[in-house]
Design an enzyme around this catalytic site. Structure first.
Site, PDB file in Angstrom:
ATOM      1  N   ALA A  43       0.845  -1.204   0.000  1.00 35.99           N
ATOM      2  CA  ALA A  43       0.000   0.000   0.000  1.00 35.99           C
ATOM      3  C   ALA A  43       0.877   1.250   0.000  1.00 35.99           C
ATOM      4  O   ALA A  43       0.574   2.228  -0.691  1.00 35.99           O
ATOM      5  CB  ALA A  43      -0.921  -0.016   1.219  1.00 35.99           C
ATOM      6  N   ASN A  44       1.961   1.229   0.754  1.00 34.67           N
ATOM      7  CA  ASN A  44       2.839   2.410   0.806  1.00 34.67           C
ATOM      8  C   ASN A  44       3.378   2.766  -0.576  1.00 34.67           C
ATOM      9  O   ASN A  44       3.376   3.923  -0.982  1.00 34.67           O
ATOM     10  CB  ASN A  44       4.036   2.160   1.735  1.00 34.67           C
ATOM     11  CG  ASN A  44       3.657   2.126   3.205  1.00 34.67           C
ATOM     12  OD1 ASN A  44       2.534   2.472   3.564  1.00 34.67           O
ATOM     13  ND2 ASN A  44       4.585   1.709   4.047  1.00 34.67           N
ATOM     14  N   THR A 253      10.757   5.220   8.683  1.00 30.15           N
ATOM     15  CA  THR A 253       9.810   4.159   8.318  1.00 30.15           C
ATOM     16  C   THR A 253       9.168   4.459   6.972  1.00 30.15           C
ATOM     17  O   THR A 253       8.622   5.539   6.771  1.00 30.15           O
ATOM     18  CB  THR A 253       8.683   4.041   9.366  1.00 30.15           C
ATOM     19  OG1 THR A 253       9.244   4.146  10.662  1.00 30.15           O
ATOM     20  CG2 THR A 253       7.950   2.720   9.219  1.00 30.15           C
ATOM     21  N   ASP A 257       9.828   2.590   0.701  1.00 29.43           N
ATOM     22  CA  ASP A 257       8.580   2.501  -0.071  1.00 29.43           C
ATOM     23  C   ASP A 257       8.344   3.788  -0.856  1.00 29.43           C
ATOM     24  O   ASP A 257       7.882   3.757  -2.003  1.00 29.43           O
ATOM     25  CB  ASP A 257       7.399   2.243   0.867  1.00 29.43           C
ATOM     26  CG  ASP A 257       7.568   0.951   1.650  1.00 29.43           C
ATOM     27  OD1 ASP A 257       8.214   0.028   1.118  1.00 29.43           O
ATOM     28  OD2 ASP A 257       7.064   0.880   2.784  1.00 29.43           O
TER      29      ASP A 257
HETATM   30  O1  RIB Z   1       8.224  -0.283   4.870  1.00 32.16           O
HETATM   31  C1  RIB Z   1       7.483   0.218   5.935  1.00 32.16           C
HETATM   32  C2  RIB Z   1       6.313  -0.646   6.218  1.00 32.16           C
HETATM   33  O2  RIB Z   1       6.780  -1.887   6.651  1.00 32.16           O
HETATM   34  C3  RIB Z   1       5.403  -0.151   7.301  1.00 32.16           C
HETATM   35  O3  RIB Z   1       4.365   0.673   6.823  1.00 32.16           O
HETATM   36  C4  RIB Z   1       4.900  -1.414   7.946  1.00 32.16           C
HETATM   37  O4  RIB Z   1       3.537  -1.637   7.748  1.00 32.16           O
HETATM   38  C5  RIB Z   1       5.751  -2.522   7.370  1.00 32.16           C
HETATM   39  O5  RIB Z   1       5.056  -3.274   6.463  1.00 32.16           O
HETATM   40 NA    NA Z   2       8.322   9.288   7.326  1.00 32.17          NA
END
Ligand code: RIB
Ligand code: NA
Length: 311
Positions: A43-44, A253, A257
């Protein structure tokens, strides 16, 4: 094409606790802040590209809980096509318990829930969507056989495949290396797949050589955090280093992505750019994302980009 980018991958609701440092074994820490958000590598990456203006579609499964509904809303808000977002009764949406330290470092525990229920049949059921996309993007947060089916189907229909095998898994079968047009890993993932500890440009080049010559990847990107990334286009080509400007990291984090979603966006929307230029821009966008807390919420929209990134 009807779509620019299709992602076959995961949804996880992120539960993010911010604390001075990451907990050690047995340690109880008092954190400073808590947030929830839509995450999951699939999703990201889809939303990252969508926020930049790519036409995206998501093939995934969520549970029939409040988190699943939040995903449907957030996809709608980012104009992600949801025809193939399944809602499974009696199952929980994937979750990720994330700890983020003051220096931006993180650690994550994922419970896949509905992500594990995405099937090969679901992929084939979404065949028209995949066929009508320019780029397919896959990660490693759903069953490997489903990812395999998606890569194979897309490849057979001349859809460009980007594979980001994260989180890393040792002993991936050879198709996962040979089918994707672009194989993209970070330092740790590169190490798990090659045995080379990636902690310098030289070691990144060595890992890339193994991925291309040994594993027969078509092209390789290894992301290097604040050092940007390296890219090797094919066998016998020298890898190039694409550096990035240092930023004050608040939360890394999802930075990977953001990088992959941005790269997919540039491949679809700015195909005339050189790969090095696309990577420079993707680095820049990922760096913007680490200056904000959270995952999808921290990814910039087209309107937030410096204008030169959209020329
Ligand atoms: O890459 C970051 C993601 O890794 C986070 O959003 C978390 O859900 C994990 O899947
Ligand atoms: Na961030």
């Amino acid at each position: 094409s009807a779509h620019d980018i299709v992602v076959v991958g995961s949804c996880n609701t992120d539960f993010i606790s911010y604390a001075p440092h990451l907990p050690k074994e047995g340690e109880t820490l008092t954190g400073t802040k808590f947030e929830t958000g839509c995450g999951g590598k699939g999703a990201n990456q889809c939303v990252a590209a969508g926020k930049l203006g790519a036409k995206t579609a998501m093939i995934t499964k969520v549970g029939d809980d409040i988190f699943g509904s939040q995903f449907l809303e957030s996809f709608k808000a980012s104009k992600v096509k949801c025809d193939h977002v399944g809602v499974v009764n009696g199952v929980s949406t994937g979750v990720a318990a994330i700890s983020v330290a003051d220096d931006g470092a993180n650690c994550i525990i994922i419970v896949p829930g509905a992500n594990n229920l995405l099937t090969v049949e679901d992929v084939h059921g979404a065949g028209e969507t995949i066929k009508s996309s320019k780029v397919l993007v896959c990660q490693n947060e759903i069953s490997l056989d489903v990812t395999h089916a998606a890569l194979k189907f897309a490849h057979n229909h001349n859809v460009k495949c980007i594979f980001n095998p994260a989180p890393a898994q040792a002993d991936l079968q050879s198709d996962f290396f040979t089918i994707p047009d672009i194989f993209c890993v970070n330092e740790t993932e590169a190490e798990i797949m090659t045995g080379v500890t990636v902690n310098s440009l030289e070691s990144a080049y060595a890992a890339s050589k193994i991925l291309i010559e040994g594993k027969k990847c078509q092209s390789v990107i290894i992301t290097l955090g604040s050092n940007g990334c390296i890219y090797q286009a094919k066998k016998d080509d020298k890898p190039v280093h694409v550096p990035t400007a240092k930023v004050d990291a608040v939360d890394t984090t999802g930075a990977g992505d953001s990088f992959i979603g941005s790269l997919a966006f540039y491949i679809c929307k700015f195909p005339h750019l050189s790969m090095t230029e696309m990577l420079r821009r993707a680095n820049k966008i990922a760096a913007m994302s680490v200056t904000k807390r959270g995952t999808q919420i921290s990814f910039p929209t087209a309107a937030e980009l410096p204008v030169d990134l959209l020329e």
